[in-house]
Write a protein that holds these residues in place. Structure first.
Motif, PDB file in Angstrom:
ATOM      1  N   SER A  85       0.819  -1.219   0.000  1.00 50.67           N
ATOM      2  CA  SER A  85       0.000   0.000   0.000  1.00 50.67           C
ATOM      3  C   SER A  85       0.847   1.261   0.000  1.00 50.67           C
ATOM      4  CB  SER A  85      -0.936   0.024   1.211  1.00 50.67           C
ATOM      5  OG  SER A  85      -1.832  -1.051   1.151  1.00 50.67           O
ATOM      6  N   ILE A  86       2.075   1.166   0.497  1.00 51.03           N
ATOM      7  CA  ILE A  86       2.965   2.332   0.506  1.00 51.03           C
ATOM      8  C   ILE A  86       3.361   2.711  -0.921  1.00 51.03           C
ATOM      9  CG2 ILE A  86       5.242   3.185   1.195  1.00 51.03           C
ATOM     10  CD1 ILE A  86       4.990   1.465   3.698  1.00 51.03           C
ATOM     11  N   LEU A  87       3.678   1.703  -1.725  1.00 54.97           N
ATOM     12  CA  LEU A  87       4.081   1.983  -3.103  1.00 54.97           C
ATOM     13  C   LEU A  87       2.930   2.539  -3.937  1.00 54.97           C
ATOM     14  CD1 LEU A  87       6.243  -1.175  -3.844  1.00 54.97           C
ATOM     15  CD2 LEU A  87       7.030   1.110  -3.249  1.00 54.97           C
ATOM     16  N   PHE A  88       1.738   2.060  -3.651  1.00 51.13           N
ATOM     17  CA  PHE A  88       0.566   2.477  -4.419  1.00 51.13           C
ATOM     18  C   PHE A  88      -0.394   3.235  -3.504  1.00 51.13           C
ATOM     19  CE2 PHE A  88       2.184  -1.430  -6.352  1.00 51.13           C
ATOM     20  CZ  PHE A  88       2.365  -1.007  -7.652  1.00 51.13           C
ATOM     21  N   PHE A  89       0.053   4.363  -2.975  1.00 52.45           N
ATOM     22  CA  PHE A  89      -0.759   5.106  -2.014  1.00 52.45           C
ATOM     23  C   PHE A  89      -1.875   5.911  -2.674  1.00 52.45           C
ATOM     24  CE2 PHE A  89       2.751   7.892  -3.080  1.00 52.45           C
ATOM     25  CZ  PHE A  89       2.139   9.117  -3.268  1.00 52.45           C
ATOM     26  N   ILE A  90      -1.895   5.970  -4.007  1.00 51.71           N
ATOM     27  CA  ILE A  90      -2.918   6.729  -4.717  1.00 51.71           C
ATOM     28  C   ILE A  90      -4.132   5.835  -4.944  1.00 51.71           C
ATOM     29  CG2 ILE A  90      -3.472   7.966  -6.855  1.00 51.71           C
ATOM     30  CD1 ILE A  90      -0.429   8.486  -7.109  1.00 51.71           C
ATOM     31  N   PRO A  91      -5.310   6.265  -4.481  1.00 52.52           N
ATOM     32  CA  PRO A  91      -6.513   5.460  -4.715  1.00 52.52           C
ATOM     33  C   PRO A  91      -6.783   5.317  -6.201  1.00 52.52           C
ATOM     34  CG  PRO A  91      -6.908   7.165  -3.072  1.00 52.52           C
ATOM     35  CD  PRO A  91      -5.564   7.439  -3.668  1.00 52.52           C
ATOM     36  N   PRO A  92      -7.301   4.244  -6.652  1.00 45.19           N
ATOM     37  CA  PRO A  92      -7.701   3.001  -5.985  1.00 45.19           C
ATOM     38  C   PRO A  92      -6.583   1.968  -5.942  1.00 45.19           C
ATOM     39  CG  PRO A  92      -8.434   2.889  -8.238  1.00 45.19           C
ATOM     40  CD  PRO A  92      -7.746   4.236  -8.067  1.00 45.19           C
ATOM     41  N   PHE A  93      -5.363   2.344  -6.340  1.00 50.81           N
ATOM     42  CA  PHE A  93      -4.265   1.373  -6.371  1.00 50.81           C
ATOM     43  C   PHE A  93      -3.881   0.886  -4.979  1.00 50.81           C
ATOM     44  CE2 PHE A  93      -3.669   4.008 -10.218  1.00 50.81           C
ATOM     45  CZ  PHE A  93      -3.975   3.030 -11.144  1.00 50.81           C
ATOM     46  N   ASN A  94      -4.123   1.720  -3.935  1.00 56.33           N
ATOM     47  CA  ASN A  94      -3.827   1.287  -2.575  1.00 56.33           C
ATOM     48  C   ASN A  94      -4.761   0.165  -2.125  1.00 56.33           C
ATOM     49  OD1 ASN A  94      -6.044   3.071  -2.437  1.00 56.33           O
ATOM     50  ND2 ASN A  94      -5.606   3.544  -0.309  1.00 56.33           N
ATOM     51  N   ILE A  95      -5.837  -0.068  -2.873  1.00 61.86           N
ATOM     52  CA  ILE A  95      -6.746  -1.178  -2.595  1.00 61.86           C
ATOM     53  C   ILE A  95      -6.488  -2.324  -3.569  1.00 61.86           C
ATOM     54  CG2 ILE A  95      -9.166  -1.899  -2.517  1.00 61.86           C
ATOM     55  CD1 ILE A  95      -9.814   1.106  -1.983  1.00 61.86           C
ATOM     56  N   ILE A  96      -6.335  -1.997  -4.832  1.00 55.78           N
ATOM     57  CA  ILE A  96      -6.167  -3.022  -5.870  1.00 55.78           C
ATOM     58  C   ILE A  96      -4.880  -3.822  -5.668  1.00 55.78           C
ATOM     59  CG2 ILE A  96      -5.830  -3.397  -8.344  1.00 55.78           C
ATOM     60  CD1 ILE A  96      -7.683  -0.950  -8.784  1.00 55.78           C
ATOM     61  N   ALA A  97      -3.761  -3.154  -5.372  1.00 58.13           N
ATOM     62  CA  ALA A  97      -2.476  -3.853  -5.212  1.00 58.13           C
ATOM     63  C   ALA A  97      -2.519  -4.877  -4.071  1.00 58.13           C
ATOM     64  CB  ALA A  97      -1.349  -2.852  -5.020  1.00 58.13           C
ATOM     65  N   PRO A  98      -2.972  -4.502  -2.849  1.00 57.64           N
ATOM     66  CA  PRO A  98      -3.042  -5.521  -1.788  1.00 57.64           C
ATOM     67  C   PRO A  98      -4.058  -6.625  -2.094  1.00 57.64           C
ATOM     68  CG  PRO A  98      -3.241  -3.328  -0.830  1.00 57.64           C
ATOM     69  CD  PRO A  98      -3.244  -3.166  -2.311  1.00 57.64           C
ATOM     70  N   LEU A  99      -5.159  -6.254  -2.724  1.00 62.37           N
ATOM     71  CA  LEU A  99      -6.183  -7.243  -3.067  1.00 62.37           C
ATOM     72  C   LEU A  99      -5.630  -8.256  -4.073  1.00 62.37           C
ATOM     73  CD1 LEU A  99      -9.118  -7.911  -2.456  1.00 62.37           C
ATOM     74  CD2 LEU A  99      -9.789  -6.462  -4.357  1.00 62.37           C
ATOM     75  N   LEU A 100      -4.928  -7.764  -5.067  1.00 57.19           N
ATOM     76  CA  LEU A 100      -4.329  -8.638  -6.073  1.00 57.19           C
ATOM     77  C   LEU A 100      -3.278  -9.561  -5.436  1.00 57.19           C
ATOM     78  CD1 LEU A 100      -4.222  -9.317  -9.096  1.00 57.19           C
ATOM     79  CD2 LEU A 100      -2.485  -7.557  -9.336  1.00 57.19           C
ATOM     80  N   LEU A 101      -2.431  -8.991  -4.576  1.00 59.22           N
ATOM     81  CA  LEU A 101      -1.427  -9.808  -3.894  1.00 59.22           C
ATOM     82  C   LEU A 101      -2.057 -10.845  -2.971  1.00 59.22           C
ATOM     83  CD1 LEU A 101       1.632  -7.638  -2.815  1.00 59.22           C
ATOM     84  CD2 LEU A 101       1.595  -9.647  -4.253  1.00 59.22           C
ATOM     85  N   THR A 102      -3.174 -10.486  -2.343  1.00 56.11           N
ATOM     86  CA  THR A 102      -3.876 -11.427  -1.472  1.00 56.11           C
ATOM     87  C   THR A 102      -4.252 -12.688  -2.238  1.00 56.11           C
ATOM     88  OG1 THR A 102      -4.739  -9.674  -0.054  1.00 56.11           O
ATOM     89  CG2 THR A 102      -5.940 -11.740  -0.050  1.00 56.11           C
ATOM     90  N   TYR A 103      -4.763 -12.501  -3.434  1.00 54.56           N
ATOM     91  CA  TYR A 103      -5.156 -13.660  -4.231  1.00 54.56           C
ATOM     92  C   TYR A 103      -3.955 -14.365  -4.861  1.00 54.56           C
ATOM     93  CZ  TYR A 103      -9.934 -12.367  -3.401  1.00 54.56           C
ATOM     94  OH  TYR A 103     -11.117 -12.080  -2.786  1.00 54.56           O
ATOM     95  N   LEU A 104      -2.951 -13.625  -5.276  1.00 55.74           N
ATOM     96  CA  LEU A 104      -1.762 -14.249  -5.864  1.00 55.74           C
ATOM     97  C   LEU A 104      -0.985 -15.078  -4.838  1.00 55.74           C
ATOM     98  CD1 LEU A 104      -0.402 -11.410  -8.178  1.00 55.74           C
ATOM     99  CD2 LEU A 104      -1.508 -13.540  -8.880  1.00 55.74           C
ATOM    100  N   LEU A 105      -0.892 -14.559  -3.610  1.00 55.83           N
ATOM    101  CA  LEU A 105      -0.159 -15.263  -2.554  1.00 55.83           C
ATOM    102  C   LEU A 105      -1.043 -16.232  -1.767  1.00 55.83           C
ATOM    103  CD1 LEU A 105       1.983 -12.283  -1.173  1.00 55.83           C
ATOM    104  CD2 LEU A 105       2.705 -14.100  -2.743  1.00 55.83           C
TER     105      LEU A 105
END
Length: 184
Positions: A85-105
Motif C-alpha cells: 500500500s505504501i508503493l501504491f498510495f494513490i486510490p484506488p491502487f492502494n486497494i487493488i495492489a493488496p487485493l491482487l497480492l492477497t489472491y496471488l499469494l
C-alpha cells in the motif's frame, strides 16, 4: 483440532449424528470443524445439541481471530500485502495492489481482509478530508500552502497506519489498527 470436533468426539457423536440432533447440515459442521466460526442460530443449535455453553464455541473463534497460527498464515506474506500500500498510495491502487497480492499469494484470511478494509476506509475518508480542507481554505482565507499541507498530512497518516500495522504483525502477528467490520 477444533473445539467442536473435540466435544463431538468426547460425546461419541459422528458428524451425521450431531447434524440430526442439532438440525444443522453435515456440511456446516464440517466447515466449523475446519475453522469457520459458528454464529447465530448455528451456534445456539450446536450448543444446545452438545449441552454446552455457547461461549465455549464462541471463545475458540475469538482466539482464532486474535491469535492466528503464524505457520498457516505466513506472516511474512501478509506483511508484504500490507506494505504494498505504501508503493501504491494513490486510490484506488492502494486497494487493488493488496487485493491482487492477497489472491496471488493465497492469503485470504482475517488479517488480509483487515488490511484491505483499512485501505478502503482510508480511500473514503481521505478525499472527504481533502474537500473539507479546500472549503476551510476558502472560508478562513488560508493560503494555497494549506492544501499542500493537508495532502502531505494525509499521505503521512496512511504511511503511519501501514508501518504501524507492519510492526504489529512482526511483533504480535496481528494488526495494530483494525476495524470491527470488513468491507470484503
Amino acid at each position: 483440532m477444533s473445539k467442536l470436533k473435540k466435544i463431538r468426539e468426547k460425546n461419541n457423536l459422528t458428524q451425521d449424528e450431531l447434524a440430526t440432533q442439532s438440525g444443522i447440515s453435515v456440511r456446516t459442521i464440517q466447515r466449523i470443524e475446519a475453522g469457520i466460526t459458528p454464529k447465530g442460530h448455528t451456534l445456539k443449535a450446536l450448543s444446545k445439541a452438545l449441552k454446552i455453553d455457547e461461549t465455549i464455541l464462541k471463545k475458540e473463534a475469538e482466539e482464532t481471530i486474535e491469535k492466528p497460527s503464524t505457520a498457516s498464515l505466513q506472516i511474512s506474506k501478509i506483511k508484504i500485502i500490507n506494505l504494498i500500500s505504501i508503493l501504491f498510495f494513490i486510490p484506488p491502487f492502494n486497494i487493488i495492489a493488496p487485493l491482487l497480492l492477497t489472491y496471488l499469494l493465497k492469503q485470504k484470511n482475517a488479517l488480509t481482509k483487515g488490511i484491505i478494509s483499512i485501505q478502503i476506509l482510508w480511500t473514503i475518508i481521505a478525499p472527504v478530508l481533502f474537500m473539507l480542507s479546500a472549503f476551510a481554505k476558502n472560508w478562513f482565507n488560508l493560503g494555497n500552502k494549506f492544501t499542500l499541507l493537508i495532502m502531505v498530512f494525509l499521505v503521512i497518516t496512511n504511511l503511519f497506519i501501514v508501518l504501524r500495522n507492519a510492526a504489529a504483525l512482526d511483533q504480535k502477528g496481528k494488526l495494530y489498527f483494525k476495524l470491527n467490520f470488513d468491507f470484503i
